[in-house]
Design an enzyme around this catalytic site. Structure first.
Site, short mmCIF file in Angstrom:
data_model
loop_
_atom_site.label_atom_id
_atom_site.label_comp_id
_atom_site.label_asym_id
_atom_site.label_seq_id
_atom_site.Cartn_x
_atom_site.Cartn_y
_atom_site.Cartn_z
N LYS A 32 19.23 21.17 27.41
CA LYS A 32 17.82 21.60 27.41
C LYS A 32 16.94 20.53 28.05
O LYS A 32 16.13 20.84 28.93
CB LYS A 32 17.41 21.85 25.94
CG LYS A 32 16.04 22.42 25.76
CD LYS A 32 15.95 23.15 24.44
CE LYS A 32 15.69 22.28 23.25
NZ LYS A 32 14.31 21.75 23.20
N SER A 33 17.09 19.29 27.64
CA SER A 33 16.22 18.23 28.17
C SER A 33 16.40 18.08 29.68
O SER A 33 15.42 17.89 30.41
CB SER A 33 16.54 16.90 27.49
OG SER A 33 16.17 16.93 26.14
N GLY A 110 8.14 21.73 22.59
CA GLY A 110 7.48 20.43 22.56
C GLY A 110 7.66 19.68 23.87
O GLY A 110 6.75 18.99 24.34
N ARG A 139 2.11 20.73 15.96
CA ARG A 139 2.82 19.48 16.30
C ARG A 139 1.88 18.51 17.03
O ARG A 139 1.05 18.93 17.83
CB ARG A 139 4.07 19.80 17.11
CG ARG A 139 5.07 20.61 16.30
CD ARG A 139 6.31 20.94 17.06
NE ARG A 139 7.05 19.75 17.44
CZ ARG A 139 8.09 19.77 18.27
NH1 ARG A 139 8.49 20.90 18.80
NH2 ARG A 139 8.71 18.65 18.56
N ASP A 338 17.99 15.14 16.77
CA ASP A 338 18.07 16.61 16.76
C ASP A 338 19.30 17.11 16.01
O ASP A 338 19.41 18.31 15.72
CB ASP A 338 18.09 17.15 18.20
CG ASP A 338 16.74 17.00 18.88
OD1 ASP A 338 15.74 16.67 18.20
OD2 ASP A 338 16.66 17.22 20.11
N ARG A 412 17.43 24.91 15.20
CA ARG A 412 18.52 24.03 14.74
C ARG A 412 18.85 24.26 13.26
O ARG A 412 19.98 24.07 12.84
CB ARG A 412 18.18 22.57 15.01
CG ARG A 412 17.95 22.31 16.52
CD ARG A 412 18.19 20.89 16.94
NE ARG A 412 17.61 20.67 18.27
CZ ARG A 412 18.21 20.99 19.42
NH1 ARG A 412 19.40 21.54 19.42
NH2 ARG A 412 17.61 20.76 20.58
C1 S3P Z 1 13.22 15.58 23.85
C2 S3P Z 1 13.04 14.43 23.14
C3 S3P Z 1 13.25 14.33 21.68
C4 S3P Z 1 13.96 15.55 21.11
C5 S3P Z 1 13.47 16.83 21.69
C6 S3P Z 1 13.62 16.84 23.21
C7 S3P Z 1 13.01 15.54 25.31
O1 S3P Z 1 12.00 14.16 21.07
O2 S3P Z 1 13.83 15.57 19.71
O3 S3P Z 1 14.22 17.91 21.16
O4 S3P Z 1 13.47 16.46 26.02
O5 S3P Z 1 12.39 14.57 25.78
P1 S3P Z 1 11.29 12.73 20.99
O6 S3P Z 1 10.05 12.81 21.79
O7 S3P Z 1 11.04 12.53 19.53
O8 S3P Z 1 12.23 11.69 21.57
#
Ligand code: S3P
Length: 451
Positions: A32-33, A110, A139, A338, A412
């Site tokens: 995903k990232s 997010g 958030r 995660d 999740r």
């Molecule tokens: C992500 C970073 C993480 C992770 C999120 C995806 C990203 O959050 O929990 O699911 O794609 O950069 P953080 O900003 O807390 O590192």
């Protein structure tokens, strides 16, 4: 077997519970990232880029829809004749983006919200309004809005920009040295993306451990970027301005998705191979944890590793070991943040009291995940509690009675509950299983083919 009926999934347990010989090979769904970032870099480049094996989950679709609204053409191609699915991205380039006519819907994502806020705030003449679903709207956005405002960003929003919806009026921002007090990849990435359009060096210093895809991808795209580690902190320095070139991006398998089947394998008997998993140490902290609990696994070379930016492995997880409780330190938490819900399921079967320290960030994920993990394990009668930001779980060999659980639309939590259900003594019910589509669209289908 399980089937989805409307808004609930019925999960049937493995026939012999933890004694079930589970032998399977499955392909890891795309990361995903990396998909988010590939789409963003492709949309910033002039011309045609290709993203091979993108995750077509709801979160990444939010990023794609946002870019389409700015005038970027994105076409989807289904997998065919052994070729993975792909998207082609045809863009006028970052300087050619048009202000969207309507507000952008970031859905549940997010990563879309934080990274695109950085990018849009640094795009002069662009005007964007954006909102999210009920969860995303609670958030924190102040963590990106405040440092962006400090370098000249014009962002208005609910609760003075601490929450979505936001209105972003893009400006020429100033390169500066940012100091971030949390190990968060989303904030780090938002500031780096903004820094790409600033003249001079943007520096971000933060506690070590958050995922490093933005840095690695920017380096591969030819940006002048450097990372230094000192005393538990990392400092990323980026010289702008920089325009990513059009290119092909290849997305590896998502370790966070692999983790569900790794725990399923670890808790049963037999051996499960998850093919094509990204092997990046900022993402594989869950393997360290499982190994310390006593789980046996191997990293095997993946069939085809050509074109990947980073190592990709076939992860082979062996079941049958008896697990023991462990303690984890706060500094390590970003590397498995995660995966805490599914690691909590593993801890339930590990002899002794597992203590995971420093999980405060879980309170501001897609749900209050610390509270939801406690709720899930309490549903099956576990002794589980929090002390400050630490999660404590008393584990051991146990009978899990059949249960019903509402993940509150947190993907999740839904998937972790489904894995736990495989070890219950009867069918279990999970509400809103569709929420898994955020990161793992065919999770319930894959699960139904195993055991
Ligand atoms: C992500 C970073 C993480 C992770 C999120 C995806 C990203 O959050 O929990 O699911 O794609 O950069 P953080 O900003 O807390 O590192």
């Amino acid at each position: 077997m399980q089937n989805e009926s409307g808004k609930r999934a019925i999960i049937r347990p493995l026939p012999q519970g933890r004694q079930t010989e589970l032998n399977a090979r499955l392909l890891c769904p795309p990361d995903k990232s990396v998909t988010h970032r590939s789409v963003m870099f492709a949309a910033m480049a002039v011309g045609k880029s290709e993203v091979i094996n993108p995750l077509m989950g709801a979160d990444c679709k939010s990023t794609m829809a946002a870019m389409r609204a700015l005038g970027v053409r994105i076409e989807e191609h289904q997998a065919s004749a052994g070729k993975p699915a792909s998207i082609t991205v045809q863009s006028p380039g970052w300087d050619g983006w048009a202000s969207p006519l309507v507000p952008l819907d970031f859905g549940n994502s997010g990563t879309t919200a934080r990274l695109l806020t950085g990018l849009f705030a640094a795009t002069p003449a662009l005007f964007v309004t954006c909102f999210g679903d009920a969860s995303l709207s609670t958030r924190p956005m102040g963590r990106v809005v405040t440092p962006l405002r400090a370098i000249g960003a014009k962002i208005m929003g609910r609760d003075d920009g601490k929450l979505l919806p936001l209105a972003i009026s893009g400006q020429q921002l100033r390169a500066t040295e940012h100091s971030v007090d949390k190990a968060t990849a989303q904030v780090k990435s938002a500031l780096l993306l903004a820094g790409l359009n600033c003249s001079g060096v943007t520096q971000v210093t933060l506690p070590s451990g958050s995922r490093d895809h933005t840095e690695k991808m920017l380096a591969a795209l030819g940006a002048d970027i450097d990372v230094a580690h000192l005393g538990g902190h990392e400092t990323v320095s980026l010289r702008g301005p920089f325009r990513p070139p059009a290119r092909q991006h290849l997305v590896p398998g998502d370790p966070s998705s692999a983790a569900f089947f790794a725990v399923l394998a670890a808790l049963s008997s037999g051996r499960v191979t998850i093919r094509g998993v990204l092997d990046n140490h900022t993402r594989t902290g869950f393997l360290e944890i499982l190994s310390r609990m006593g789980v046996n696994f191997e990293r095997q070379p993946a069939d085809d590793t050509t074109g990947y930016l980073e190592s990709v492995m076939d992860l082979v997880v062996h079941g049958g070991a008896s697990l023991k409780a462990i303690e984890t330190e706060a500094a390590a938490a970003p590397t498995f943040i995660d995966e805490v819900p599914i690691l909590a399921v593993a801890a339930l079967f590990a002899q002794g009291v597992t203590r995971m320290r420093g999980l405060g960030e879980l309170r501001v994920k897609e749900s209050d995940r610390l509270a939801k993990v406690v709720e899930l394990l309490k549903v099956v009668g576990a002794n589980v509690w929090t002390e400050g930001d630490d999660l404590l779980i008393e584990g051991g060999e146990r009978q899990v009675s059949s249960f019903a659980f509402n993940p509150d639309e947190d993907h999740r939590l839904a998937m972790s509950a489904a894995i736990l259900a495989k070890f219950a003594n009867g069918p279990c019910e999970i509400a809103d299983p569709e929420c898994a589509a955020v990161s793992f669209p065919d999770f319930f289908e894959v699960l139904s083919h195993l055991g």
